[in-house]
Design a protein around this motif. Structure first.
Motif, mmCIF file in Angstrom:
data_model
loop_
_atom_site.group_PDB
_atom_site.id
_atom_site.type_symbol
_atom_site.label_atom_id
_atom_site.label_comp_id
_atom_site.label_asym_id
_atom_site.label_seq_id
_atom_site.Cartn_x
_atom_site.Cartn_y
_atom_site.Cartn_z
ATOM 1 N N GLN A 146 14.650 3.540 -7.527
ATOM 2 C CA GLN A 146 14.129 3.506 -6.166
ATOM 3 C C GLN A 146 14.251 2.132 -5.545
ATOM 4 N N SER A 147 14.282 2.119 -4.210
ATOM 5 C CA SER A 147 14.240 0.884 -3.432
ATOM 6 C C SER A 147 13.151 1.058 -2.383
ATOM 7 N N GLY A 148 11.923 0.843 -2.794
ATOM 8 C CA GLY A 148 10.796 1.087 -1.925
ATOM 9 C C GLY A 148 9.836 2.076 -2.557
ATOM 10 N N VAL B 245 11.778 -14.089 -6.276
ATOM 11 C CA VAL B 245 11.288 -12.727 -6.481
ATOM 12 C C VAL B 245 12.302 -12.004 -7.354
ATOM 13 N N THR B 246 11.936 -11.705 -8.601
ATOM 14 C CA THR B 246 12.843 -10.995 -9.495
ATOM 15 C C THR B 246 12.617 -9.492 -9.389
ATOM 16 N N ALA B 247 13.640 -8.711 -9.788
ATOM 17 C CA ALA B 247 13.572 -7.246 -9.655
ATOM 18 C C ALA B 247 13.066 -6.886 -8.263
ATOM 19 N N ALA B 248 13.708 -7.461 -7.267
ATOM 20 C CA ALA B 248 13.137 -7.502 -5.919
ATOM 21 C C ALA B 248 13.287 -6.221 -5.118
ATOM 22 N N ALA B 249 14.017 -5.225 -5.618
ATOM 23 C CA ALA B 249 14.214 -4.004 -4.841
ATOM 24 C C ALA B 249 13.081 -2.997 -5.007
ATOM 25 N N SER B 250 12.081 -3.311 -5.839
ATOM 26 C CA SER B 250 10.913 -2.445 -5.945
ATOM 27 C C SER B 250 10.083 -2.566 -4.677
ATOM 28 N N SER B 251 9.112 -1.675 -4.497
ATOM 29 C CA SER B 251 8.260 -1.768 -3.308
ATOM 30 C C SER B 251 7.482 -3.071 -3.312
ATOM 31 N N VAL C 88 9.713 3.299 2.601
ATOM 32 C CA VAL C 88 9.553 4.487 1.764
ATOM 33 C C VAL C 88 10.923 4.911 1.266
ATOM 34 N N ASP C 89 11.066 4.994 -0.043
ATOM 35 C CA ASP C 89 12.350 5.354 -0.635
ATOM 36 C C ASP C 89 12.574 6.858 -0.607
ATOM 37 N N ARG C 90 11.573 7.632 -1.061
ATOM 38 C CA ARG C 90 11.764 9.070 -1.192
ATOM 39 C C ARG C 90 10.422 9.783 -1.133
ATOM 40 N N VAL C 91 10.401 10.954 -0.526
ATOM 41 C CA VAL C 91 9.186 11.749 -0.408
ATOM 42 C C VAL C 91 9.361 13.060 -1.173
ATOM 43 N N PHE C 92 8.384 13.363 -2.036
ATOM 44 C CA PHE C 92 8.386 14.590 -2.827
ATOM 45 C C PHE C 92 7.292 15.529 -2.329
ATOM 46 N N ALA C 93 7.467 16.828 -2.567
ATOM 47 C CA ALA C 93 6.417 17.811 -2.296
ATOM 48 C C ALA C 93 5.376 17.767 -3.413
#
Length: 332
Positions: free
Chosen positions: A323-325, A153-159, A302-307
């Motif tokens: 991001q990581s997730g 799995v390359t670039a594996a830190a994506s969701s 979930v890496d980050r939540v925006f309004a």
């Protein structure tokens, strides 16, 4: 502008700057549709490709965007029997040229809805299906992955990458993951990777050989494109399948033909959207994932939540690749 009538819309090809939150005319609910009040929606790289004009789905302007949301059912079509008003539901990714779920309300086909797992928060519930179905279809339906196999799995830190690690391990396979960030190594090991190779530092071939006892990886899950395949093509198992599902490098994949011939390997241009429309595959994937969410074996990250009023910032953050997730926008 009423929040109950707002949607993320774009009217020309470009980056996040072409997106705007606009008043939306409520679309009629057809006989097989469901309308929901959206509580949260997730961003995906396919959305970025869509606004950049790089997705195989061509936008029809003005176009809404997005296919993953969680919310409450407020209206159902006359043929819909699996949902009721008030149900908490989450959408399975789908793509059309005009509709999208990124807004305060959304209308979508009932076939692409499931009841939201009670174990998950809103941010988690809208982050399930792209994260896990993307690799599920590749690994289970196409490659028939099993305990004797190893996956790269390359670039594996994506969701999608994190989901791929979890799905591969759920199918019994070993996983070698790659990342450019030393700080993400522990995250990938925590997700279930057997080995992590740091791009530019570690010898990927040596890591693959060590993990597979020299047999090579039978499946590669690669969103990088460009020269990525050349970095591991000499470490493929016989009859390997390389799933190319993106171009993070901004370059089309370069296919080393002679090296691929040596192992009779196949490069498979891949999109989960080519599988999710098949009702039998979709149901098998949903059942597989829901069972493991219920048991606690899978949990979307979930890496980050925006309004909602920060949606352009959320897209800019996705373009940064930091991001990581999953990146999520909360509406309420």
């Amino acid at each position: 502008m009423s929040r109950s009538e707002s949607a993320v819309v774009f009217r020309e090809i470009g980056g996040p700057e072409v997106l705007a939150v606009e008043a939306a005319s409520p679309r009629k609910v057809s006989e097989n549709d469901v309308r929901i009040n959206v509580a949260a929606f997730a961003l995906n790289r396919a959305d970025l490709m869509f606004i950049h004009g790089e997705h195989y789905t061509i936008p029809v302007f003005p176009s809404r965007i997005g296919s993953e949301a969680v919310g409450t059912v407020t209206e159902i079509g006359e043929n819909v029997t699996t949902f009721n008003i008030g149900d908490r539901v989450t959408s399975i990714p789908f793509f059309t040229t005009t509709d999208g779920v990124q807004g305060t309300t959304a209308v979508l086909p009932a076939d692409y809805l499931t009841h939201a797992p009670s174990e998950l928060s809103d941010a988690e519930a809208c982050s399930v299906w792209m994260q896990y179905l993307t690799s599920y279809f590749a690994f289970a339906e196409v490659a028939n992955l099993g305990p004797k196999d190893t996956v790269l799995v390359t670039a594996a830190a994506s969701s999608a990458g994190l989901g791929a690690i979890e799905i591969a391990r759920a199918l019994g396979a070993k996983v070698v993951a790659t990342t450019r960030s030393e700080t993400k190594r522990s995250l990938l090991l925590e997700a279930g990777a057997n080995e992590v190779a740091l791009v530019g530092t570690d010898d990927l071939g040596e890591v693959i050989n060590r993990t597979t006892d020299g047999k090579g990886v039978r499946v590669a899950f690669d969103p990088v494109g460009g020269e990525s395949l050349g970095t591991y093509v000499d470490h493929l198992a016989p009859n390997a399948v390389i799933f190319g599902y993106g171009t993070l490098s901004d370059l089309q994949p370069v296919i080393p033909m002679a090296a691929m011939c040596r192992t009779q390997s196949v490069f498979h241009p891949y999109s989960m959207f080519n599988h999710v429309g098949r009702a039998d595959e979709r149901q098998r994937g949903v059942d597989f994932i829901l069972e493991r969410i219920s048991s606690g074996a899978l949990r979307p990250r979930v890496d980050r939540v925006f309004a909602f009023d920060q949606v352009l910032d959320a897209y800019r953050y996705m373009e940064s690749n930091e991001q990581s997730g999953k990146i999520v926008v909360e509406v309420a």
